[in-house]
Every structure is written in C-alpha cells, then in structure tokens.
Design a protein around this motif. Structure first.
Motif, PDB file in Angstrom:
ATOM      1  N   PRO A   3      45.158 119.556 -52.578  1.00  0.00           N
ATOM      2  CA  PRO A   3      45.712 119.747 -51.230  1.00  0.00           C
ATOM      3  C   PRO A   3      46.076 118.428 -50.577  1.00  0.00           C
ATOM      4  O   PRO A   3      45.589 117.367 -50.968  1.00  0.00           O
ATOM      5  N   SER A   4      46.894 118.508 -49.565  1.00  0.00           N
ATOM      6  CA  SER A   4      47.106 117.355 -48.684  1.00  0.00           C
ATOM      7  C   SER A   4      45.921 117.251 -47.732  1.00  0.00           C
ATOM      8  O   SER A   4      45.270 118.244 -47.419  1.00  0.00           O
ATOM      9  N   LEU A   5      45.642 116.045 -47.282  1.00  0.00           N
ATOM     10  CA  LEU A   5      44.517 115.798 -46.376  1.00  0.00           C
ATOM     11  C   LEU A   5      45.029 115.145 -45.101  1.00  0.00           C
ATOM     12  O   LEU A   5      45.981 114.341 -45.137  1.00  0.00           O
ATOM     13  N   PHE A   6      44.386 115.488 -43.994  1.00  0.00           N
ATOM     14  CA  PHE A   6      44.855 115.044 -42.687  1.00  0.00           C
ATOM     15  C   PHE A   6      43.675 114.627 -41.812  1.00  0.00           C
ATOM     16  O   PHE A   6      42.563 115.119 -41.968  1.00  0.00           O
ATOM     17  N   TRP A   7      43.967 113.753 -40.865  1.00  0.00           N
ATOM     18  CA  TRP A   7      43.103 113.530 -39.720  1.00  0.00           C
ATOM     19  C   TRP A   7      43.929 113.831 -38.474  1.00  0.00           C
ATOM     20  O   TRP A   7      45.037 113.311 -38.309  1.00  0.00           O
ATOM     21  N   TYR A   8      43.340 114.693 -37.620  1.00  0.00           N
ATOM     22  CA  TYR A   8      43.923 114.991 -36.317  1.00  0.00           C
ATOM     23  C   TYR A   8      43.002 114.420 -35.253  1.00  0.00           C
ATOM     24  O   TYR A   8      41.796 114.305 -35.442  1.00  0.00           O
ATOM     25  N   VAL A   9      43.586 114.119 -34.088  1.00  0.00           N
ATOM     26  CA  VAL A   9      42.802 113.591 -32.974  1.00  0.00           C
ATOM     27  C   VAL A   9      43.146 114.378 -31.714  1.00  0.00           C
ATOM     28  O   VAL A   9      44.299 114.768 -31.505  1.00  0.00           O
ATOM     29  N   GLN A  10      42.119 114.629 -30.922  1.00  0.00           N
ATOM     30  CA  GLN A  10      42.318 115.305 -29.639  1.00  0.00           C
ATOM     31  C   GLN A  10      41.751 114.416 -28.549  1.00  0.00           C
ATOM     32  O   GLN A  10      40.532 114.273 -28.413  1.00  0.00           O
ATOM     33  N   TYR A  11      42.632 113.813 -27.757  1.00  0.00           N
ATOM     34  CA  TYR A  11      42.212 113.002 -26.622  1.00  0.00           C
ATOM     35  C   TYR A  11      41.850 113.920 -25.456  1.00  0.00           C
ATOM     36  O   TYR A  11      42.339 115.059 -25.390  1.00  0.00           O
ATOM     37  N   PRO A  12      41.025 113.459 -24.553  1.00  0.00           N
ATOM     38  CA  PRO A  12      40.598 114.316 -23.430  1.00  0.00           C
ATOM     39  C   PRO A  12      41.779 114.923 -22.688  1.00  0.00           C
ATOM     40  O   PRO A  12      42.703 114.224 -22.280  1.00  0.00           O
ATOM     41  N   GLY A  13      41.732 116.238 -22.532  1.00  0.00           N
ATOM     42  CA  GLY A  13      42.770 116.929 -21.769  1.00  0.00           C
ATOM     43  C   GLY A  13      44.085 117.129 -22.497  1.00  0.00           C
ATOM     44  O   GLY A  13      45.048 117.625 -21.903  1.00  0.00           O
ATOM     45  N   GLU A  14      44.131 116.763 -23.781  1.00  0.00           N
ATOM     46  CA  GLU A  14      45.387 116.882 -24.519  1.00  0.00           C
ATOM     47  C   GLU A  14      45.223 117.797 -25.738  1.00  0.00           C
ATOM     48  O   GLU A  14      44.124 118.235 -26.058  1.00  0.00           O
ATOM     49  N   GLY A  15      46.321 118.065 -26.396  1.00  0.00           N
ATOM     50  CA  GLY A  15      46.284 118.878 -27.608  1.00  0.00           C
ATOM     51  C   GLY A  15      45.979 118.040 -28.825  1.00  0.00           C
ATOM     52  O   GLY A  15      45.729 116.839 -28.741  1.00  0.00           O
TER      53      GLY A  15
ATOM     54  N   VAL B  92      38.074 113.391 -29.898  1.00  0.00           N
ATOM     55  CA  VAL B  92      37.472 114.189 -30.970  1.00  0.00           C
ATOM     56  C   VAL B  92      38.385 114.099 -32.184  1.00  0.00           C
ATOM     57  O   VAL B  92      39.599 114.300 -32.073  1.00  0.00           O
ATOM     58  N   TYR B  93      37.802 113.810 -33.329  1.00  0.00           N
ATOM     59  CA  TYR B  93      38.560 113.615 -34.565  1.00  0.00           C
ATOM     60  C   TYR B  93      38.246 114.756 -35.538  1.00  0.00           C
ATOM     61  O   TYR B  93      37.079 115.088 -35.770  1.00  0.00           O
ATOM     62  N   PHE B  94      39.318 115.326 -36.096  1.00  0.00           N
ATOM     63  CA  PHE B  94      39.183 116.456 -37.014  1.00  0.00           C
ATOM     64  C   PHE B  94      39.762 116.090 -38.372  1.00  0.00           C
ATOM     65  O   PHE B  94      40.920 115.694 -38.469  1.00  0.00           O
ATOM     66  N   CYS B  95      38.968 116.271 -39.397  1.00  0.00           N
ATOM     67  CA  CYS B  95      39.450 116.163 -40.765  1.00  0.00           C
ATOM     68  C   CYS B  95      39.978 117.532 -41.182  1.00  0.00           C
ATOM     69  O   CYS B  95      39.422 118.572 -40.767  1.00  0.00           O
ATOM     70  N   ALA B  96      41.033 117.552 -41.978  1.00  0.00           N
ATOM     71  CA  ALA B  96      41.625 118.838 -42.343  1.00  0.00           C
ATOM     72  C   ALA B  96      42.266 118.763 -43.716  1.00  0.00           C
ATOM     73  O   ALA B  96      42.684 117.688 -44.165  1.00  0.00           O
TER      74      ALA B  96
ATOM     75  N   PHE C 242      40.149 123.148 -41.104  1.00  0.00           N
ATOM     76  CA  PHE C 242      39.649 122.035 -40.311  1.00  0.00           C
ATOM     77  C   PHE C 242      38.145 121.892 -40.432  1.00  0.00           C
ATOM     78  O   PHE C 242      37.412 122.875 -40.603  1.00  0.00           O
ATOM     79  N   GLY C 243      37.692 120.657 -40.286  1.00  0.00           N
ATOM     80  CA  GLY C 243      36.279 120.420 -40.088  1.00  0.00           C
ATOM     81  C   GLY C 243      35.900 120.719 -38.645  1.00  0.00           C
ATOM     82  O   GLY C 243      36.748 121.059 -37.823  1.00  0.00           O
TER      83      GLY C 243
END
Lengths: 109, 113
Positions: A31-43, A87-91, A99-100
């Motif tokens: 699979p492809s691997l990703f890191w996503y980030v969610q800053y306060p109040g944002e998507g 908040v950081y999400f591994c996926a 997602f993690g």
C-alpha cells in the motif's frame, strides 16, 4: 485485515526538540503510506506520502521513510516549532484509507 | 482552487432527530469519501462515491445512515434517527480519478444529546 498502529499521545516537546512519532502497519500487498495533520480548528491535511518501499516522503521539515522490512513509517522532524502543535495521523491505502488513532503533539515555547 | 467544503461545521441535535450533513468536493474530483472519527478514536471509512455511484459503502454502520450524491457533485449524509453513539466528527474528502492522497474538508462536529 489491514491496520495501522501509532504511538499514543499526547507528546509534549519543547521548541527545537527532535520529534519522532512511531507508526507501524499490517497490510497485504504494497500500500501507499501517508501522514495527515490536523491543526486546531482545521480539517485534515496531507502532510507527506510514500508510494513504495524505501521511498522517503518529506514536507515542511517532516520526513518519513517507507520501511517494508519493519513495516514502519515513522514521522520525524529535527526541530519542532510551536506551530507544529497538532494531531498527526498515520494512514495506509488508497481509495479506502485506513487511519491510525492519531497522536496529539504539544510544542512549548 | 476552492477546497472541500462541509456544512454545517457544528450540529447539536437531540436523540431521535434527523440531521443532514453536506459536502461539496473540489470541482472535477470524481471520488468523494465520507469518514468519521468517534470519541478521539481512529478515523473510520464510511463510504466512497465515484461520480454519483456508490463504489464502496462497507463502512456505513447501519441503515440509519443514508448517503447520496445526486448528479455526481455535492453529497449529503443523513442520519435518521440519530443516536448518542453517532456523535463525532464527520469528514468528507475528494480526489481526482485514480489519485492517492485526499483533500479533506474541515469536518462537521455532530453532537447527539
């Protein structure tokens, strides 16, 4: 089935400290691997990605290397800033991303 | 280009009521996805549209949830009747056909009381 496990938070660091957020995965295929980030109040925002083994994704000073032998995709940054608090999400995956649980990072000035 | 837009940003409803969430994807993005994060846990896949067709709805929790994407543009997610365990943040995302890595909306925070 496929799954992602990432270190529990919160992680609290002082500014300019080194950051590592561990992420391991279980998957069939490649699979492809990703890191996503969610800053306060944002998507959620895509931070970086890697599509095959040994690829290194990088963005905004963050890096992660796709390690097939250890099934890992750890997120690192050499010197964190207060603005990295989020908040950081591994996926993993593609059309159906898995997602993690997310790791909250606090950076103190 | 405009991003993925979700409406409303917050919704508080009573148990048993109906709520409809809306998502406007990026123009030209054929793929549209719904995810949700309940009580700080993992972000879970709900379903995937390709244009107006449901490609995969394996993550829909039960028949109280109904998603539509009329005309292959915006999508709605209706919860009827809402239960307490439906509380969480509902994310919408879109991508071009065949693309990996989504563009997410800001999410709708749903609270059922």
């Amino acid at each position: 089935g496929d799954s992602v496990t990432q270190m529990e938070g919160p992680v609290t660091l002082s500014e300019e400290a080194f950051l590592t957020i561990n992420c391991t995965y279980t998957a069939t295929g490649y699979p492809s691997l990703f890191w996503y980030v969610q800053y306060p109040g944002e998507g959620l925002q895509l931070l970086l990605k890697a599509t095959k083994a040994d690829d290194k994704g990088s963005n905004k000073g963050f890096e992660a290397t796709y390690r097939k032998e250890t099934t890992s995709f750890h997120l690192e940054k050499g010197s964190v800033q207060v603005s990295d608090s989020a908040v950081y999400f591994c996926a993993l995956g593609g059309f159906k991303t898995i997602f993690g649980a997310g790791t909250r990072l606090f950076v103190k000035a | 280009e405009a991003g993925v837009t979700q409406f409303p940003s917050h919704s508080v409803i009573e148990k048993g009521q109906t709520v409809t969430l809306r998502c406007d994807p990026i123009s030209g993005h054929d793929n549209l996805y719904w995810y949700r994060r309940v009580m700080g846990k993992e972000i879970k896949f709900l379903l995937h549209f390709v244009k107006e067709s449901k490609q995969d709805e394996s993550g829909m929790p039960n028949n109280r949830f109904l998603a539509e994407r009329t005309g292959g543009t915006y999508s709605t997610l209706k919860v009827q009747p809402a239960e307490l365990e439906d509380s969480g943040v509902y994310f919408c995302a879109s991508s071009r056909q065949g693309a990996y890595g989504y563009t997410f909306g800001s999410g709708t925070r749903l609270t059922v009381v």
